[in-house]
Design an enzyme around this catalytic site. Structure first.
Site, short mmCIF file in Angstrom:
data_model
loop_
_atom_site.label_atom_id
_atom_site.label_comp_id
_atom_site.label_asym_id
_atom_site.label_seq_id
_atom_site.Cartn_x
_atom_site.Cartn_y
_atom_site.Cartn_z
N GLY A 34 0.93 -1.14 0.05
CA GLY A 34 -0.16 -0.09 0.00
C GLY A 34 1.01 1.34 -0.07
N SER A 58 1.49 -1.98 -4.78
CA SER A 58 0.06 -1.60 -4.78
C SER A 58 -0.81 -2.51 -5.87
CB SER A 58 -0.34 -0.19 -4.86
OG SER A 58 -0.03 0.32 -5.91
N ASP A 84 -1.90 -7.83 -5.17
CA ASP A 84 -2.99 -7.63 -4.26
C ASP A 84 -2.72 -8.63 -3.01
OD1 ASP A 84 -5.30 -8.08 -2.90
OD2 ASP A 84 -6.62 -8.33 -4.70
N TYR A 177 -14.35 -2.59 9.40
CA TYR A 177 -13.01 -1.96 9.49
C TYR A 177 -12.53 -2.36 10.77
CZ TYR A 177 -9.31 1.18 9.20
OH TYR A 177 -8.16 1.86 9.35
N ALA A 179 -13.30 -4.68 13.19
CA ALA A 179 -13.16 -5.83 13.20
C ALA A 179 -11.54 -6.21 12.78
CB ALA A 179 -14.18 -6.89 12.68
P1 NAP Z 1 -4.99 5.07 1.08
O1 NAP Z 1 -4.31 6.75 1.07
O2 NAP Z 1 -6.28 4.76 0.76
O3 NAP Z 1 -3.63 4.43 0.42
C1 NAP Z 1 -4.04 2.88 0.69
C2 NAP Z 1 -2.80 2.06 -0.10
O4 NAP Z 1 -3.15 0.71 -0.02
C3 NAP Z 1 -3.00 2.28 -1.67
O5 NAP Z 1 -1.40 2.17 -2.16
C4 NAP Z 1 -3.61 1.34 -2.27
O6 NAP Z 1 -3.26 1.23 -3.72
C5 NAP Z 1 -3.17 0.29 -1.38
N1 NAP Z 1 -4.14 -1.08 -1.32
C6 NAP Z 1 -5.40 -1.00 -1.25
N2 NAP Z 1 -5.90 -2.31 -1.33
C7 NAP Z 1 -4.72 -2.97 -1.51
C8 NAP Z 1 -4.57 -4.51 -1.85
N3 NAP Z 1 -5.51 -5.45 -1.61
N4 NAP Z 1 -3.27 -4.84 -2.17
C9 NAP Z 1 -2.36 -4.05 -2.05
N5 NAP Z 1 -2.20 -2.68 -2.08
C10 NAP Z 1 -3.59 -2.31 -1.55
O7 NAP Z 1 -4.86 4.70 2.93
P2 NAP Z 1 -4.22 5.34 3.91
O8 NAP Z 1 -4.80 6.31 4.53
O9 NAP Z 1 -2.89 5.38 3.60
O10 NAP Z 1 -4.04 4.02 4.94
C11 NAP Z 1 -3.10 3.08 4.80
C12 NAP Z 1 -2.97 2.06 6.04
O11 NAP Z 1 -3.37 2.79 7.29
C13 NAP Z 1 -4.59 1.34 6.06
O12 NAP Z 1 -4.32 0.15 6.41
C14 NAP Z 1 -5.44 1.90 7.07
O13 NAP Z 1 -6.33 1.26 7.22
C15 NAP Z 1 -4.36 2.46 7.89
N6 NAP Z 1 -5.08 3.66 8.71
C16 NAP Z 1 -5.25 4.93 8.13
C17 NAP Z 1 -5.48 5.94 8.95
C18 NAP Z 1 -5.70 7.32 8.11
O14 NAP Z 1 -6.38 8.17 8.76
N7 NAP Z 1 -5.37 7.38 7.02
C19 NAP Z 1 -5.89 5.77 10.34
C20 NAP Z 1 -5.86 4.39 10.71
C21 NAP Z 1 -5.28 3.55 10.07
P3 NAP Z 1 -4.15 0.33 -4.81
O15 NAP Z 1 -5.63 1.04 -4.66
O16 NAP Z 1 -3.60 0.81 -6.13
O17 NAP Z 1 -4.02 -0.97 -4.44
#
Ligand code: NAP
Length: 283
Positions: A34, A58, A84, A177, A179
């Site tokens: 990701g 990603s 993935d 989410y 869970a």
């Molecule tokens: P984001 O901006 O939506 O980025 C998500 C990344 O994950 C993208 O690179 C996406 O690229 C990739 N991705 C999604 N599904 C995938 C899959 N099945 N296989 C491989 N890559 C995948 O999200 P983010 O906010 O940076 O969040 C990143 C992590 O932090 C997540 O686990 C999220 O739950 C956690 N988190 C975020 C926050 C927040 O406030 N932002 C808070 C708590 C926890 P593609 O779509 O091209 O695959």
């Protein structure tokens, strides 16, 4: 007896140690899932800036390549892979790519995740499976795929990006989410025990609300009200999470495993809205 040159070298190495605080991760092989945007991209950039070699993963290749290119443009080392994390064959491709390109795997940042909102009345079994397969099964598959390479070295670091949502807090629309993110910690507790004899640690960073493309998708009203509920009065940055991950990846964190680190600007601390109003009055 030490010579002036020795003393100079010693002084220099001491001041260098003090400047860096931690042992260098230069040359380490790092997988960040990701990493095409958001928190994962921040982790990839911070680790690359410290000299590590990064496999940017990603599902979509274009954005992953763009991140790798940005890292290389400023002198870092990175390559991109479309995969993935919820697919076992893809997880094995991720591990193979890092081993082939960088000669092994030192650090896995299992960060890829999705957070589509759906309240219980609207949440479908398919929607539940999509989130659990990506966020929870995804870390199981990527960790499992990377273990043979880490066990060969008898050393490894795994850092999971969990969340405050699920392990500590709740929010309407995120039963699936929450869970998945609490489940990641359940997975981690037993994995930590199984991996400890191999000198492999697994820890989790629990971000609060971090300004990423994914979070931006929740809309300006969400972002504004969420910022107001954080004692530090700002959303976190990807780098805030990356530096916590970097600590867990360091040699100095060798004896820490199965633990969590909340990085949220104090968001989970206020007992009530009144606590926030009190600090408003003080500023
Ligand atoms: P984001 O901006 O939506 O980025 C998500 C990344 O994950 C993208 O690179 C996406 O690229 C990739 N991705 C999604 N599904 C995938 C899959 N099945 N296989 C491989 N890559 C995948 O999200 P983010 O906010 O940076 O969040 C990143 C992590 O932090 C997540 O686990 C999220 O739950 C956690 N988190 C975020 C926050 C927040 O406030 N932002 C808070 C708590 C926890 P593609 O779509 O091209 O695959």
């Amino acid at each position: 007896m030490t010579t002036p040159t020795d003393r100079h070298t010693l002084r220099k190495s001491r001041s260098q140690q003090e400047a860096y605080m931690f042992t260098s991760i230069e040359g380490r092989s790092v997988i960040v899932t990701g990493a095409s945007r958001g928190i994962g991209k921040g982790i990839a950039q911070v680790f690359a800036n410290k000299g590590a070699q990064i496999l940017v993963v990603s599902r979509n290749l274009g954005p992953a390549e763009a991140t790798a290119k940005e890292i290389c443009a400023v002198g870092g080392k990175a390559s991109a892979l479309a995969a993935d994390v919820s697919n076992w064959a893809d997880a094995k491709r991720i591990a193979a790519a890092a081993s082939d390109q960088f000669g092994g795997i030192d650090i896995l940042c299992a960060n890829a995740g999705i957070f589509p909102a759906a309240k219980l009345d609207d949440l479908t079994p398919e929607g539940w499976d999509e989130v659990l397969n990506t966020n929870l099964k995804g870390i199981f598959l990527t960790v499992k795929a990377c273990l043979p390479a880490m066990k060969t070295k008898q050393k490894g670091r795994i850092i999971v990006t969990s969340s405050i949502t699920g392990p500590i807090t709740g929010y309407p629309g995120w039963t699936h989410y929450g869970a998945s993110k609490a489940g990641q910690l359940g997975f981690m507790h037993t994995a930590a025990i199984e991996l400890a004899p191999h000198n492999i640690t697994i820890n989790a960073v629990l971000p609060g609300n971090i300004k990423t493309e994914g979070l931006d998708g929740l809309g300006s009203e969400y972002l504004g009200k969420m910022t107001a509920s954080i004692p530090m009065k700002r959303l976190g940055s990807a780098e805030d999470i990356a530096f916590a991950a970097l600590f867990f990846a360091s040699d100095e964190a060798a004896y820490i495993t199965g633990q969590t680190l909340v990085v949220d600007g104090g968001q989970v601390l206020p007992e009530s809205l009144m606590a926030l109003e009190e600090i408003e009055k003080m500023t």
